[in-house]
Design a protein around this motif. Structure first.
Motif, short mmCIF file in Angstrom:
data_model
loop_
_atom_site.label_atom_id
_atom_site.label_comp_id
_atom_site.label_asym_id
_atom_site.label_seq_id
_atom_site.Cartn_x
_atom_site.Cartn_y
_atom_site.Cartn_z
N CYS A 197 0.34 5.11 -1.46
CA CYS A 197 -0.14 6.11 -0.49
C CYS A 197 1.02 6.53 0.41
O CYS A 197 1.86 5.70 0.78
CB CYS A 197 -1.25 5.54 0.38
N ILE A 228 -1.67 6.86 5.14
CA ILE A 228 -1.93 5.57 5.79
C ILE A 228 -2.22 5.79 7.29
O ILE A 228 -3.11 5.15 7.85
CB ILE A 228 -0.76 4.59 5.55
N GLU A 270 2.91 7.89 3.93
CA GLU A 270 2.80 7.50 5.35
C GLU A 270 1.68 8.28 6.03
O GLU A 270 0.94 7.76 6.85
CB GLU A 270 4.11 7.81 6.07
N LEU A 284 -5.19 -2.52 5.48
CA LEU A 284 -4.21 -1.84 6.36
C LEU A 284 -3.36 -2.85 7.11
O LEU A 284 -3.85 -3.89 7.52
CB LEU A 284 -4.95 -0.96 7.37
N LEU A 315 0.83 -1.21 0.00
CA LEU A 315 0.00 0.00 0.00
C LEU A 315 0.86 1.26 0.00
O LEU A 315 0.53 2.26 -0.63
CB LEU A 315 -0.93 -0.02 1.23
N GLY A 316 2.00 1.17 0.69
CA GLY A 316 2.89 2.32 0.81
C GLY A 316 3.49 2.77 -0.51
O GLY A 316 4.07 3.86 -0.58
N ARG A 355 -5.59 4.66 9.26
CA ARG A 355 -5.62 3.90 10.52
C ARG A 355 -6.50 4.59 11.56
O ARG A 355 -7.25 3.96 12.30
CB ARG A 355 -4.21 3.73 11.09
#
Ligand code: MLT
Ligand code: ZN
Length: 464
Positions: free
Chosen positions: A437, A442, A439, A464, A433-434, A446
């Motif tokens: 997107c 993300i 940090e 996630l 995912l990183g 969260r």
């Protein structure tokens, strides 16, 4: 999972249909991905919103995890239950609840199949444009959870564009009634859009109000053999300049040959090529002759310029369907080969360069494997499938794919693209995912997850 926990869960949900039959656990514990074995504790079949709400509350009380599940046609492991979860199947919530032709809205339960929505829309003289090969099984709730795309995004956008109202049970068991079919609504954060594409991690979709649109005019399909891959965008631009395209799809010769072999179809053209473009365009009855002449003139010009080598223009509905089959059957043809699937997107204008760089990378990493290329060119969405060589252990193949993934996603990031255009992140893409997107994004995701699902019971370990 101890028997007592599931018994307590069952006791808290009187009237809920709950199966622990091994066959049902096997069938409902997975989607179309085959890298992990399903291993749920039970499969729940709620019949209404109250039962969904009750089962979420029971899950909180017993500490059980829930995996929302639709038609199970997902390709990223988003509906895979491999760790003793309870699968929440929408198979008993399949009613069309309300039709509103004046507002062009259709309200359905989450378990209604996409093909059924399309059929009902047609009966109303309207059209539901979300369309893809798995539409006969895929359910409305699942397509909302993944913001499904498909072959009509070029004109009509993704599922997100169609959702005008959404009922969701959140991670505390509360029913949220979002946007209520309104066209305009500027009252605060639009939680409906937060839910769309959240892959069952923020709430369980139980009902949706979908916006239908006008029935499309008659159309024709043209299949073109391309002289080379880079010429693809030039061809697309040329076609778009004169014809009203409703779809523009691409596939490689490897994908075409696999479909022909798998389904015993004859090769559609006389000339072979590395890649093919399939376009569909409007041909309203009043201007049929004019548009046909125009399409043929463009065809001749492209042939003369050496951009294409061959092609065919459909002359009947049956031929149109037959031509589409070469594209739509690719996924099914690849399925028996445990394919390593990629669902990448970049800006449309960057697609040829990206394709070239990715080809170089993939051919080096996957020597000895068959590579299939296809995708929704008009949307900048490329599917690269690598077929597992016969005799190679699944685990070894998976390791090889994981290593290659890092390099592939680095390239995606360099192009400012996405690691998932339309299939979702699920379980398979979660480590990556990183690459799409930041940090900060993300971290915010969260935080949102924590607010919507404070007990962490909804599809844990996905996205996630
Ligand atoms: C497709 O475009 O055919 C679907 O996204 C399925 C797939 O990628 O295999
Ligand atoms: Zn696709």
């Amino acid at each position: 999972m101890s028997t007592s926990r599931i018994d307590t869960f069952r006791a808290q949900c009187p009237g809920l249909s709950l199966s622990t039959d091994p066959g049902v656990l096997e069938s409902h514990g997975q989607d179309w991905t085959r890298f992990r074995r399903p291993d749920p504790t039970a499969v729940a079949f709620p019949a209404d919103n109250t039962q969904v709400s009750d089962l979420v509350r029971a899950a909180i009380a017993t500490g059980m995890h829930l995996v929302p599940s639709g038609g199970r046609t997902g390709l990223s492991g988003g509906a895979l239950a491999a760790s003793g979860e309870i699968v929440v199947s929408m198979d008993r919530m399949r009613r069309i609840l309300h039709e509103d032709p004046a507002d062009r809205l259709l309200t359905v339960q989450a378990g209604v199949a996409i093909a059924e929505v399309q059929a009902r829309a047609r009966e109303l003289g309207l059209y539901y444009p979300v369309s893809f090969a798995a539409e006969g099984s895929a359910q409305v709730g699942g397509t909302i959870a993944t913001n499904a795309g498909g072959i009509r995004v070029l004109r009509h956008g993704m599922t997100r564009e169609r959702v005008k109202g959404l009922k969701v049970i959140d991670g505390r068991g509360r029913l949220l009634d979002l946007n209520r079919g309104l066209v305009k609504n500027a009252s605060g954060y639009d939680l409906r859009h937060l839910m769309i594409g959240s892959e069952g991690t923020l709430g369980i979709v139980v009902e949706a109000t979908l916006r239908l649109t006008e029935a499309p005019p008659p159309s024709r399909v043209m299949l073109l053999a391309l002289d080379s891959m880079p010429v693809m965008m030039t061809v697309l631009a040329k076609l778009r300049g004169s014809l009203r395209l409703s779809a523009c799809e691409f596939f490689s010769v490897g994908a075409l040959e696999l479909v022909c072999r798998s389904f015993d179809l004859r090769y559609p053209l006389e000339t072979s090529a590395d890649g093919f473009l399939l376009v569909e365009f409007d041909v309203p009855a009043a201007s049929e002759q004019h548009i046909e002449e125009q399409a043929l003139a463009i065809f001749d010009e492209m042939l003369e310029r050496g951009w294409i080598l061959d092609g065919v223009l459909s002359t009947s509905e049956a031929q149109k369907r037959a031509l589409w089959r070469y594209r739509e059957a690719i996924s099914e043809a690849a399925a028996p080969y445990t394919p390593y699937k990629n669902d990448l997107s970049v800006r449309v204008s960057k697609l040829p360069d990206f394709l070239q760089d990715l080809t170089t990378l993939a051919e080096a990493r996957f020597a000895g494997c068959s590579l299939l290329w296809y995708g929704h060119v008009g949307d900048g969405n490329l599917h690269m499938n690598v077929l597992k060589p016969e005799g190679e252990e699944t685990a070894a193949f998976e390791r090889r794919c994981k290593e290659a993934s890092e390099a592939i996603y680095r390239l995606v990031r360099a192009y400012g693209g996405s690691v998932s255009a339309e299939h979702g992140i699920g379980l398979l893409k979660r480590p990556f995912l990183g690459y799409s997107c930041s940090e900060e994004e993300i971290e915010l995701m969260r935080g949102i997850k924590q607010v919507m699902d404070p007990h962490g019971i909804l599809n844990p370990g996905k996205l996630l």
